[in-house]
Scaffold this motif. Structure first.
Motif, PDB file in Angstrom:
ATOM      1  N   ILE A  59       0.683  -1.033  -0.001  1.00 33.41           N
ATOM      2  CA  ILE A  59      -0.037   0.100  -0.040  1.00 33.41           C
ATOM      3  C   ILE A  59       0.848   1.354  -0.126  1.00 33.41           C
ATOM      4  CG2 ILE A  59      -1.787   1.068   1.183  1.00 33.41           C
ATOM      5  CD1 ILE A  59      -2.442  -1.735   2.583  1.00 33.41           C
ATOM      6  N   ASN A  61       1.476   5.669  -1.329  1.00 36.28           N
ATOM      7  CA  ASN A  61       0.641   6.853  -1.401  1.00 36.28           C
ATOM      8  C   ASN A  61       0.410   7.097  -2.881  1.00 36.28           C
ATOM      9  OD1 ASN A  61       0.357   9.689  -1.682  1.00 36.28           O
ATOM     10  ND2 ASN A  61       1.805   9.900  -0.080  1.00 36.28           N
ATOM     11  N   THR A 102      -2.866   2.126  -3.908  1.00 36.56           N
ATOM     12  CA  THR A 102      -2.631   3.531  -3.203  1.00 36.56           C
ATOM     13  C   THR A 102      -3.885   3.698  -2.349  1.00 36.56           C
ATOM     14  OG1 THR A 102      -4.224   4.191  -5.008  1.00 36.56           O
ATOM     15  CG2 THR A 102      -1.628   4.183  -5.549  1.00 36.56           C
ATOM     16  N   ALA A 103      -3.342   4.555  -1.434  1.00 35.66           N
ATOM     17  CA  ALA A 103      -4.434   4.854  -0.304  1.00 35.66           C
ATOM     18  C   ALA A 103      -3.921   6.183  -0.010  1.00 35.66           C
ATOM     19  CB  ALA A 103      -4.148   4.043   1.006  1.00 35.66           C
ATOM     20  N   THR A 104      -5.103   6.947   0.500  1.00 35.15           N
ATOM     21  CA  THR A 104      -5.060   8.396   0.960  1.00 35.15           C
ATOM     22  C   THR A 104      -4.587   8.158   2.588  1.00 35.15           C
ATOM     23  OG1 THR A 104      -7.361   8.458   1.625  1.00 35.15           O
ATOM     24  CG2 THR A 104      -6.949   9.133  -0.632  1.00 35.15           C
ATOM     25  N   ARG A 108      -5.480   4.688   4.644  1.00 31.66           N
ATOM     26  CA  ARG A 108      -4.552   3.782   4.424  1.00 31.66           C
ATOM     27  C   ARG A 108      -4.481   2.900   5.697  1.00 31.66           C
ATOM     28  NH1 ARG A 108       0.243   8.238   6.284  1.00 31.66           N
ATOM     29  NH2 ARG A 108      -1.142   9.330   7.519  1.00 31.66           N
ATOM     30  N   LYS A 111      -7.271   0.128   4.894  1.00 35.53           N
ATOM     31  CA  LYS A 111      -6.806  -0.756   3.874  1.00 35.53           C
ATOM     32  C   LYS A 111      -5.921  -1.806   4.467  1.00 35.53           C
ATOM     33  CE  LYS A 111      -7.731   1.593  -0.359  1.00 35.53           C
ATOM     34  NZ  LYS A 111      -7.300   1.989  -1.760  1.00 35.53           N
ATOM     35  N   LEU A 120       2.211  -1.363   4.490  1.00 36.40           N
ATOM     36  CA  LEU A 120       1.867  -0.136   4.342  1.00 36.40           C
ATOM     37  C   LEU A 120       3.103   0.847   4.400  1.00 36.40           C
ATOM     38  CD1 LEU A 120      -0.198   2.256   4.181  1.00 36.40           C
ATOM     39  CD2 LEU A 120      -0.303   2.188   6.834  1.00 36.40           C
ATOM     40  N   ARG A 122       4.111   4.113   3.204  1.00 37.06           N
ATOM     41  CA  ARG A 122       3.426   5.353   2.824  1.00 37.06           C
ATOM     42  C   ARG A 122       3.822   6.461   3.724  1.00 37.06           C
ATOM     43  NH1 ARG A 122       0.040   8.903   3.382  1.00 37.06           N
ATOM     44  NH2 ARG A 122      -1.269   9.562   1.734  1.00 37.06           N
ATOM     45  N   THR A 124       4.344   7.128   6.511  1.00 42.22           N
ATOM     46  CA  THR A 124       3.580   7.126   7.650  1.00 42.22           C
ATOM     47  C   THR A 124       4.021   7.348   9.099  1.00 42.22           C
ATOM     48  OG1 THR A 124       2.073   5.403   6.729  1.00 42.22           O
ATOM     49  CG2 THR A 124       1.873   5.608   9.182  1.00 42.22           C
TER      50      THR A 124
END
Lengths: 362, 387
Positions: A59, A61, A102-104, A108, A111, A120, A122, A124
């Motif tokens: 996962i 951005n 992709t995840a906002t 995220r 998901k 993940l 991204r 974070t």
């Protein structure tokens, strides 16, 4: 329908709900889980799932230059993307076997929890409540960041302390809102927040002058600035108002998988420390090195526990040969030769004055 | 056996048996859903708890109708968001109704050009998704209006820029009570005069100029009071200080864009509903009204619209509901409504997806049901009483 019928129907409905619930809650939880159609991913066995599928789900951005952005051929590239590739290389032996989702900032964690990805990766931020309350595991820090402010140079502001009364565009769904509120409150300043869901829309508002300031992690600001037509018309203010240790996240409950992801990251950093690069890794792996740590990392000498992780002895060779060591990945995606021009700063080995201190590989 | 046979072949008891069976099925399905969620939450090591509602939210909201700061709870942040949803829904409904009714009437106009323009407006607007309307209006506002430093200056008291529309804010001072009192008296007088005029018209057929008299009374009484009590209202004029205007009343570009988009989009649907309502009135009604010498405007107002209203109101209700629900797209442009606060930032800060979403859904449900209940009440009031 007469009143009696209605009453009878209501009573029957209540009995139905009660009976149905008793039926289920009376059974042991195990059985329920088996019967559920949309069962949440179970704790253990992530590596087996990935191997069985033959690819890693990662996962990332929705689009942030340098971290995760499609190149001109539509392939995802970037710092976070390369980490997904490194884990794929370690577990599957092929860095290209990654499916990206992709995840906002908002979706995220949902998901990850729903099993749409095993990692993940991204940008974070590692915080207590995210680690503990949301039942996730942060496996390490891949990038030390901090929230900053970007302004047009024409605004004539040189310090974030001079932003009293400004309109501030924020990318929502992050720790950013809280840091911003705390920074302005502690300096007795007021501001007008304009929260935006994605980075690209926030950029449009900033460019149109809807906001004076754009705030997110400094890395994100550099990434955004590099995509502008005239990056030199904008500047990032010197104040960094928060600690943002960014890193990959996995689901809680599979320690084996968490270890794999954690040590993939550490292997990349160890690669930099031991001067193993993508170009020399193959030759170093083929010979007996004086530094036995190199031998252990590259599978020449036995390293206790690699088989317990379920990895092949050459896992680190695969990571560094296919993706590179930490320094290579940083320079390729974020460094001075890229439009982002981010200095290593805190993101160096401790021996070079940074914050990365790698546990010994033994 | 014969007993069971009789039960099944008795229409009434069979009805009951079937309904009990259906309800059992629904009950079973609901409990299955609940236990599924429960089991999955357990598997993820999560619990369901609403305690997060009472911890400080920690984030700021750019438009609040009740006092709010970032030390207030998530619950209060949610209420602020709900009021923002309500505000834009009310603005949108007012705009959509006025525009929609006007367009619906124009669409039926005998003037070819006017009718065509309304036709094209309706066809264009209602066939473009609402999200694009919102982004378009927001884009127009922030890209075409000047920055706050070059704001369009309206008589030195109001300013228009891409940060929004600033107008002076009336501040009340001592003596304002007289103005309020006279306003109330004016309204009471108007109601009484309206009744009197109606009675007189019923008895004698004489029409009094009710509207103009009432309007002048309602305006002039408070104005007289305003001067008598020594000008008890002052204006707080917005001033450019630093980055933005301070003071005065402010309408953000997001609120404006959302109001325009929702109002203009929904107006197209309302126009069609109004047209359908008007066409549903028998043409003999119009001919009869014209034959007794009523002006076209009176024909519309006194004969056609009151009858069309019965056809119009039920579908109009669902348009109001749509508008209110569509306002949740506010999140696209950063207007902080219920979805953006409780269903957005609070969700992310606390990680309570299930709880926040359930609350947001229940709130939308109850708002929709309230609008629906009100419109049903109104519909009952205007519907055809058995004649």
């Amino acid at each position: 329908m007469s009143n009696n019928v209605i009453i009878a129907a209501v009573v029957a409905g209540a009995v139905g709900i009660g009976a149905g619930y008793a039926l289920f809650s009376g059974q042991p939880t195990q059985t329920v889980e088996k019967e559920t159609v949309t069962s949440a991913p179970s704790g253990a066995g992530t590596l087996d799932e990935v191997r069985a599928r033959g690819s890693l789900n990662c996962i990332i951005n929705t689009g942030l230059a340098g971290f995760a952005a499609p190149d001109d051929q539509g392939k995802w590239t970037g710092f976070d993307v390369d980490f997904c590739r490194a884990v794929a290389a370690a577990t599957l032996g092929d860095a290209d076997k990654v499916n990206y989702t992709t995840a906002t900032g908002k979706t995220r964690f949902t998901k990850l929890a729903a099993g749409e990805g095993e990692i993940l990766s991204r940008n974070t931020t590692w915080t207590f409540s995210r680690d503990v309350d949301l039942s996730q595991t942060f496996v390490g820090v891949s990038y030390y960041d901090g929230q900053g402010f970007m302004v047009p140079k024409s605004l004539g502001v040189t310090s974030a302390k001079g932003l009293d009364g400004a309109s501030v565009c924020i990318q929502t769904g992050t720790t950013t809102e809280l840091n911003l509120a705390e920074f302005f409150a502690s300096n007795n300043m007021k501001y007008n927040p304009v929260p935006i869901e994605t980075n690209s829309e926030a950029q449009e508002l900033y460019k149109a002058g809807r906001c004076d300031v754009y705030t997110t992690d400094a890395s994100g600001l550099y990434a955004t600035m590099s995509s502008f037509d005239n990056p030199s018309d904008h500047m990032v203010l010197p104040e960094i108002v928060s600690k943002e240790p960014l890193g990959p996240v996995v689901r809680h409950g599979d320690d084996q998988w968490a270890d794999i992801v954690a040590w993939t990251l550490k292997a990349m950093m160890a690669g930099e420390e031991l001067n193993i690069t993508s170009s020399n890794v193959k030759s170093l792996a083929g010979k007996d090195n004086k530094n036995k740590e190199i031998n252990r990392l590259l599978g020449k000498d036995p390293l206790q526990g690699v088989s317990k992780l379920g990895l092949s002895p050459d896992w680190a060779v695969q990571v560094i040969s296919q993706v590179g060591n930490y320094a290579e990945v940083f320079e390729k995606n974020l460094g001075m030769s890229t439009p982002l021009k981010i200095a290593r700063g805190a993101n160096q080995l401790s021996r070079d004055g940074g914050l990365f201190y790698i546990p010994p590989i033994k | 056996m014969t007993f069971l046979y009789n039960i099944w072949h008795n229409e009434k008891s069979r009805e009951i048996i079937i309904q009990i069976f259906v309800l059992l099925c629904i009950g079973w399905f609901l409990s299955w859903l609940i236990s599924n969620v429960d089991a999955n939450f357990k598997a993820l090591g999560k619990d369901i708890s609403f305690e997060f509602l009472f911890i400080p939210a920690g984030y700021d909201i750019n438009q609040y109708l009740i006092d709010y700061n970032n030390r207030d709870s998530h619950l209060r942040a949610g209420i602020v968001g709900l009021l923002n949803t309500g505000l834009v829904a009310v603005f949108g409904i007012i705009l959509a109704t006025i525009l929609g009714v006007t367009l619906g009437i124009i669409r039926l106009s005998k003037n070819w050009l006017a009718s065509r323009i309304a036709y094209w407006y309706i066809e264009f607007t209602r066939n473009v998704p609402i999200l694009l309307h919102i982004l378009l209006w927001h884009g127009i506002i922030i890209n075409t209006l000047p920055h706050s430093k070059n704001a369009i200056n309206i008589a030195d008291i109001s300013f228009l820029s891409n940060r929004g529309f600033y107008i002076p804010k009336p501040l009340t001072e001592n003596g304002i009570e007289l103005v309020y009192l006279l306003l109330v008296i004016g309204i009471i007088f108007s109601v009484l005069f309206f009744k009197h005029a109606k009675k007189k018209q019923d008895l004698t057929g004489l029409q009094l100029p009710v509207f103009w008299i009432n309007l002048s009374v309602i305006i002039s009484l408070p104005v007289i009071g305003f001067f008598v009590s020594g000008l008890p209202i002052s204006l707080e004029i917005p001033v450019l200080k630093g980055f933005n205007f301070k003071g005065g009343m402010h309408m953000s570009p997001e609120l404006a864009a959302l109001t325009f988009a929702l109002g203009i989009y929904t107006a197209a649907f309302i126009a069609e509903i109004v047209r359908a309502g008007i066409l549903a009135v028998d043409k003999g009604q119009r001919e009869a009204a014209e034959s007794i010498g009523l002006k076209p405007s009176k024909v519309m107002k006194l004969v056609i619209l009151p009858q069309a209203r019965r056809v119009i109101i039920p579908p109009l209700t669902s348009q109001y509901l749509n508008l209110t629900k569509n306002s949740s797209l506010a999140i696209a442009i950063g207007y902080m409504d219920l979805v953006a606060t409780l269903g957005g930032i609070s969700l992310n800060q606390t990680g309570r997806e299930m709880e926040t979403m359930v609350i947001v859904m229940l709130i939308y449900l109850s708002v929709s049901l309230s609008i629906s209940a009100f419109m049903n009440w109104y519909n009952n009031k205007v519907k055809l009483v058995g004649r």
